[in-house]
Design a protein around this motif. Structure first.
Motif, PDB file in Angstrom:
ATOM      1  N   LEU A 186       3.863  15.331 -12.877  1.00 42.61           N
ATOM      2  CA  LEU A 186       2.995  14.628 -13.815  1.00 42.61           C
ATOM      3  C   LEU A 186       3.782  13.672 -14.700  1.00 42.61           C
ATOM      4  CD1 LEU A 186       0.011  14.526 -14.592  1.00 42.61           C
ATOM      5  CD2 LEU A 186       0.486  16.242 -16.343  1.00 42.61           C
ATOM      6  N   ILE A 187       5.058  13.954 -14.947  1.00 42.72           N
ATOM      7  CA  ILE A 187       5.846  13.132 -15.861  1.00 42.72           C
ATOM      8  C   ILE A 187       6.421  11.892 -15.180  1.00 42.72           C
ATOM      9  CG2 ILE A 187       6.471  15.120 -17.273  1.00 42.72           C
ATOM     10  CD1 ILE A 187       9.212  15.092 -15.954  1.00 42.72           C
ATOM     11  N   LEU A 188       6.260  11.776 -13.858  1.00 45.21           N
ATOM     12  CA  LEU A 188       6.772  10.613 -13.145  1.00 45.21           C
ATOM     13  C   LEU A 188       5.616   9.716 -12.715  1.00 45.21           C
ATOM     14  CD1 LEU A 188       9.585  12.062 -10.840  1.00 45.21           C
ATOM     15  CD2 LEU A 188       9.799  10.980 -13.080  1.00 45.21           C
ATOM     16  N   ASP A 189       5.921   8.423 -12.538  1.00 45.78           N
ATOM     17  CA  ASP A 189       4.915   7.457 -12.125  1.00 45.78           C
ATOM     18  C   ASP A 189       4.835   7.317 -10.605  1.00 45.78           C
ATOM     19  OD1 ASP A 189       4.252   6.896 -14.733  1.00 45.78           O
ATOM     20  OD2 ASP A 189       5.749   5.309 -14.911  1.00 45.78           O
ATOM     21  N   GLN A 190       5.937   7.601  -9.895  1.00 46.61           N
ATOM     22  CA  GLN A 190       5.959   7.441  -8.451  1.00 46.61           C
ATOM     23  C   GLN A 190       5.628   8.762  -7.775  1.00 46.61           C
ATOM     24  OE1 GLN A 190       9.716   5.807  -7.333  1.00 46.61           O
ATOM     25  NE2 GLN A 190       9.190   3.733  -8.015  1.00 46.61           N
ATOM     26  N   TRP A 191       5.010   8.630  -6.600  1.00 45.43           N
ATOM     27  CA  TRP A 191       4.580   9.823  -5.873  1.00 45.43           C
ATOM     28  C   TRP A 191       5.737  10.450  -5.132  1.00 45.43           C
ATOM     29  CZ3 TRP A 191      -0.033  11.885  -6.780  1.00 45.43           C
ATOM     30  CH2 TRP A 191      -1.006  11.065  -7.351  1.00 45.43           C
ATOM     31  N   GLU A 239       4.829  20.469 -13.935  1.00 47.99           N
ATOM     32  CA  GLU A 239       3.437  20.358 -13.515  1.00 47.99           C
ATOM     33  C   GLU A 239       3.273  19.222 -12.511  1.00 47.99           C
ATOM     34  OE1 GLU A 239      -1.068  19.638 -15.350  1.00 47.99           O
ATOM     35  OE2 GLU A 239       0.687  19.734 -16.684  1.00 47.99           O
ATOM     36  N   TYR A 240       2.505  19.480 -11.436  1.00 45.11           N
ATOM     37  CA  TYR A 240       2.293  18.500 -10.369  1.00 45.11           C
ATOM     38  C   TYR A 240       0.828  18.074 -10.313  1.00 45.11           C
ATOM     39  CZ  TYR A 240       6.841  18.399  -8.113  1.00 45.11           C
ATOM     40  OH  TYR A 240       8.170  18.161  -7.836  1.00 45.11           O
ATOM     41  N   ILE A 241       0.626  16.848  -9.855  1.00 44.54           N
ATOM     42  CA  ILE A 241      -0.710  16.339  -9.577  1.00 44.54           C
ATOM     43  C   ILE A 241      -0.799  16.094  -8.075  1.00 44.54           C
ATOM     44  CG2 ILE A 241       0.055  13.997 -10.178  1.00 44.54           C
ATOM     45  CD1 ILE A 241      -2.825  13.388 -10.964  1.00 44.54           C
ATOM     46  N   ILE A 242      -1.860  16.593  -7.449  1.00 43.52           N
ATOM     47  CA  ILE A 242      -1.993  16.563  -5.986  1.00 43.52           C
ATOM     48  C   ILE A 242      -3.358  15.979  -5.630  1.00 43.52           C
ATOM     49  CG2 ILE A 242      -2.008  17.926  -3.870  1.00 43.52           C
ATOM     50  CD1 ILE A 242      -0.606  19.643  -6.846  1.00 43.52           C
ATOM     51  N   GLN A 243      -3.378  15.091  -4.629  1.00 41.15           N
ATOM     52  CA  GLN A 243      -4.621  14.513  -4.128  1.00 41.15           C
ATOM     53  C   GLN A 243      -4.595  14.475  -2.606  1.00 41.15           C
ATOM     54  OE1 GLN A 243      -4.322  10.856  -6.673  1.00 41.15           O
ATOM     55  NE2 GLN A 243      -6.500  11.257  -7.026  1.00 41.15           N
ATOM     56  N   VAL A 244      -5.790  14.481  -1.999  1.00 40.79           N
ATOM     57  CA  VAL A 244      -5.915  14.485  -0.547  1.00 40.79           C
ATOM     58  C   VAL A 244      -6.939  13.425  -0.140  1.00 40.79           C
ATOM     59  CG1 VAL A 244      -6.354  15.898   1.500  1.00 40.79           C
ATOM     60  CG2 VAL A 244      -5.468  16.965  -0.582  1.00 40.79           C
ATOM     61  N   ALA A 245      -6.674  12.751   0.980  1.00 40.17           N
ATOM     62  CA  ALA A 245      -7.621  11.803   1.578  1.00 40.17           C
ATOM     63  C   ALA A 245      -7.921  12.251   3.006  1.00 40.17           C
ATOM     64  CB  ALA A 245      -7.054  10.383   1.564  1.00 40.17           C
ATOM     65  N   ALA A 246      -9.011  11.727   3.583  1.00 41.08           N
ATOM     66  CA  ALA A 246      -9.430  12.129   4.927  1.00 41.08           C
ATOM     67  C   ALA A 246      -9.731  10.904   5.777  1.00 41.08           C
ATOM     68  CB  ALA A 246     -10.672  13.028   4.857  1.00 41.08           C
ATOM     69  N   LYS A 247      -9.658  11.106   7.089  1.00 43.27           N
ATOM     70  CA  LYS A 247      -9.950  10.035   8.041  1.00 43.27           C
ATOM     71  C   LYS A 247     -10.369  10.653   9.374  1.00 43.27           C
ATOM     72  CE  LYS A 247      -7.735   6.140  10.475  1.00 43.27           C
ATOM     73  NZ  LYS A 247      -8.058   6.691  11.805  1.00 43.27           N
ATOM     74  N   ASP A 248     -11.297   9.990  10.060  1.00 47.71           N
ATOM     75  CA  ASP A 248     -11.613  10.428  11.415  1.00 47.71           C
ATOM     76  C   ASP A 248     -10.342  10.386  12.249  1.00 47.71           C
ATOM     77  OD1 ASP A 248     -13.963  10.757  13.588  1.00 47.71           O
ATOM     78  OD2 ASP A 248     -12.395   9.460  14.388  1.00 47.71           O
ATOM     79  N   ASN A 249     -10.222  11.320  13.163  1.00 47.08           N
ATOM     80  CA  ASN A 249      -8.980  11.456  13.923  1.00 47.08           C
ATOM     81  C   ASN A 249      -8.681  10.255  14.808  1.00 47.08           C
ATOM     82  OD1 ASN A 249      -6.793  13.268  14.248  1.00 47.08           O
ATOM     83  ND2 ASN A 249      -7.515  13.772  16.312  1.00 47.08           N
ATOM     84  N   GLU A 250      -9.686   9.456  15.124  1.00 45.65           N
ATOM     85  CA  GLU A 250      -9.485   8.360  16.055  1.00 45.65           C
ATOM     86  C   GLU A 250      -9.854   6.989  15.481  1.00 45.65           C
ATOM     87  OE1 GLU A 250      -8.028   8.736  18.893  1.00 45.65           O
ATOM     88  OE2 GLU A 250      -8.006  10.931  18.938  1.00 45.65           O
ATOM     89  N   ILE A 251     -10.901   6.907  14.698  1.00 42.10           N
ATOM     90  CA  ILE A 251     -11.439   5.602  14.313  1.00 42.10           C
ATOM     91  C   ILE A 251     -11.594   5.512  12.800  1.00 42.10           C
ATOM     92  CG2 ILE A 251     -12.691   5.289  16.478  1.00 42.10           C
ATOM     93  CD1 ILE A 251     -15.210   6.230  15.064  1.00 42.10           C
ATOM     94  N   GLY A 252     -11.867   4.294  12.333  1.00 36.62           N
ATOM     95  CA  GLY A 252     -12.212   4.092  10.937  1.00 36.62           C
ATOM     96  C   GLY A 252     -11.025   3.980  10.015  1.00 36.62           C
ATOM     97  N   THR A 253     -11.290   4.164   8.719  1.00 36.56           N
ATOM     98  CA  THR A 253     -10.278   4.020   7.680  1.00 36.56           C
ATOM     99  C   THR A 253     -10.231   5.277   6.824  1.00 36.56           C
ATOM    100  OG1 THR A 253     -11.894   2.971   6.207  1.00 36.56           O
ATOM    101  CG2 THR A 253     -10.541   1.518   7.587  1.00 36.56           C
TER     102      THR A 253
END
Length: 416
Positions: free
Chosen positions: A252-257, A320-334
């Protein structure tokens, strides 16, 4: 005579009251539905007093407030450089009788600019939706008209019950190679504009973010965090159309992931821990990276080909850490947008009450930091290398140090 004269003042009062009521009614009760007039922001406008002559003696009011006589040109009201504040109900009265001659509802606004149109499928393969908005407000009512074509076939676009600037389209032919074309036009009393987009079915697939992202410390492991999440509930068939996930995290104290990247080649998974150096022949490994959106963060993150859990193994103890997750279809899309952030702190050992004893003056102590990076050099005795012979001066083995390691050392110093 005196007795007969007493009622006269009361009669006069009654007549005056009735006259006042008539004037008030004429002044405040609308006798006609107001005409709505739209004018462009910044323009000049002249409002006539209905059918009254130019030289008729009139008074103008706006929203019940008298207007200055210097705004009049004869019986006409002249407004220069219209602003939004000029919008209102304007009424023209005969100056002597206060009879309402005319009223107009003035609306000041702008013609529409080209609308912004986008389509997305977050419920693939059921269908997709299109949404639109204007880049700038018009301040007057707008009417939108949407047309959806699949080839030459007109598709039904059902209005969203909650969002007025959205409609939904159901897929009729899945895996179709025929393009979709969505057109939208917008008009108001001051102008008209339109735009259109054309796309393939698979290019607009974009899931909603993963849900219920939870991060927990791992007991007795000061550098680990266990992260779990769930597939977005709007994704209708994760068994037939599986998703892959992308995780990012940072103190949390850093700006870069913080970053750790997973590579895969021939069924073997390689893990690259930043800031170590890892090089392989070009084409042997493929770096799994997300799409251009929505991942502007510096550095790499973690891509997971399947599953809804991941263990972070390089966290800093006690941070302390901040965690996020994103999702995508396995083959198509964004990639989806990032999920709601989860926060967690790795496990830390309970402090112990230490006792000290008197030591000889020559005894020295040293301290180490649990956050220090792994050593990049090692000093050892040549005998340990199997060279034979007795003890000799220490021998230095160098390990390549890169700019990435230097960057990590800087980050470590910030965390310490």
């Amino acid at each position: 005579m005196t007795a007969m004269a007493a009622p006269v003042p009361w009669a006069c009062c009654a007549v005056l009251a009735a006259a006042t009521a008539v004037v008030y009614t004429q002044r405040h009760s609308p006798q006609e539905a107001p005409h709505v007039q739209y004018e462009r922001l910044g323009s000049d406008v002249t409002l006539p007093c209905g059918t009254a002559n130019w030289d008729a003696a009139v008074t103008w009011r706006v929203n019940g407030t008298d207007l200055a006589p210097d705004l009049l040109n004869g019986s006409q009201l002249v407004l220069h450089g219209l602003e939004l504040g000029h919008s209102g109900l304007y009424a023209c009265f005969h100056r002597d009788s206060w009879h309402l001659r005319h009223q107009v509802l003035l609306r000041v606004g702008l013609p529409p600019r080209e609308p912004v149109l986008s389509c997305r499928s977050n419920t693939y393969p059921k269908g997709f939706y299109c949404s639109w908005h204007l880049p700038t407000p018009t301040y007057v009512p707008n009417t939108f008209n949407v047309t959806v074509l699949h080839g030459s076939k007109i598709m039904v676009c059902e209005k969203d019950p909650a969002l007025k600037n959205r409609c939904h389209i159901r897929y009729v032919h899945l895996f179709s190679t025929i393009k979709y074309k969505v057109s939208i036009s917008v008009s108001n009393a001051l102008g008209h504009n339109a735009t259109a987009i054309t796309f393939d079915e698979f290019t607009i697939v974009k899931p909603d973010p993963p849900e219920n992202v939870v991060a927990r410390p791992v007991p007795s492991n000061p550098r680990r965090l266990e992260v779990t999440w769930q597939t977005p509930s709007t994704w209708p068939d994760p068994e037939s159309f599986p998703l892959k996930f992308f995780l990012r995290y940072r103190p949390l104290i850093l700006d870069q992931w913080q970053h750790e990247a997973l590579f895969s080649s021939g069924g073997v998974v390689f893990t690259l821990l930043s800031p170590a150096v890892f090089s392989v022949p070009l084409g042997v490994l493929t770096l799994l990276t997300p799409g251009r959106h929505p991942h502007p963060a510096v550095g790499l993150q973690v891509e997971l080909s399947d599953g809804t859990a991941h263990t972070i193994t390089d966290a800093y103890a006690g941070k302390e850490y901040i965690i996020q997750v994103a999702a995508k279809d396995n083959e198509i899309g964004t990639w989806s947008d990032w999920s709601v952030a989860a926060h967690a702190t790795p496990w830390t050992e309970e402090p112990r009450h230490l006792t000290t004893e008197a030591q000889a003056p020559e005894t020295t102590t040293s301290t180490t930091s649990s956050l220090a990076p792994p050593p990049t050099t090692k000093i050892c005795d040549p005998g340990e290398l199997g060279s034979g012979g007795g003890p000799s001066a220490p021998f230095l083995i160098s390990v390549p140090i890169t700019l990435a390691l230097a960057a990590a050392a800087t980050a470590n110093s910030l965390l310490i």
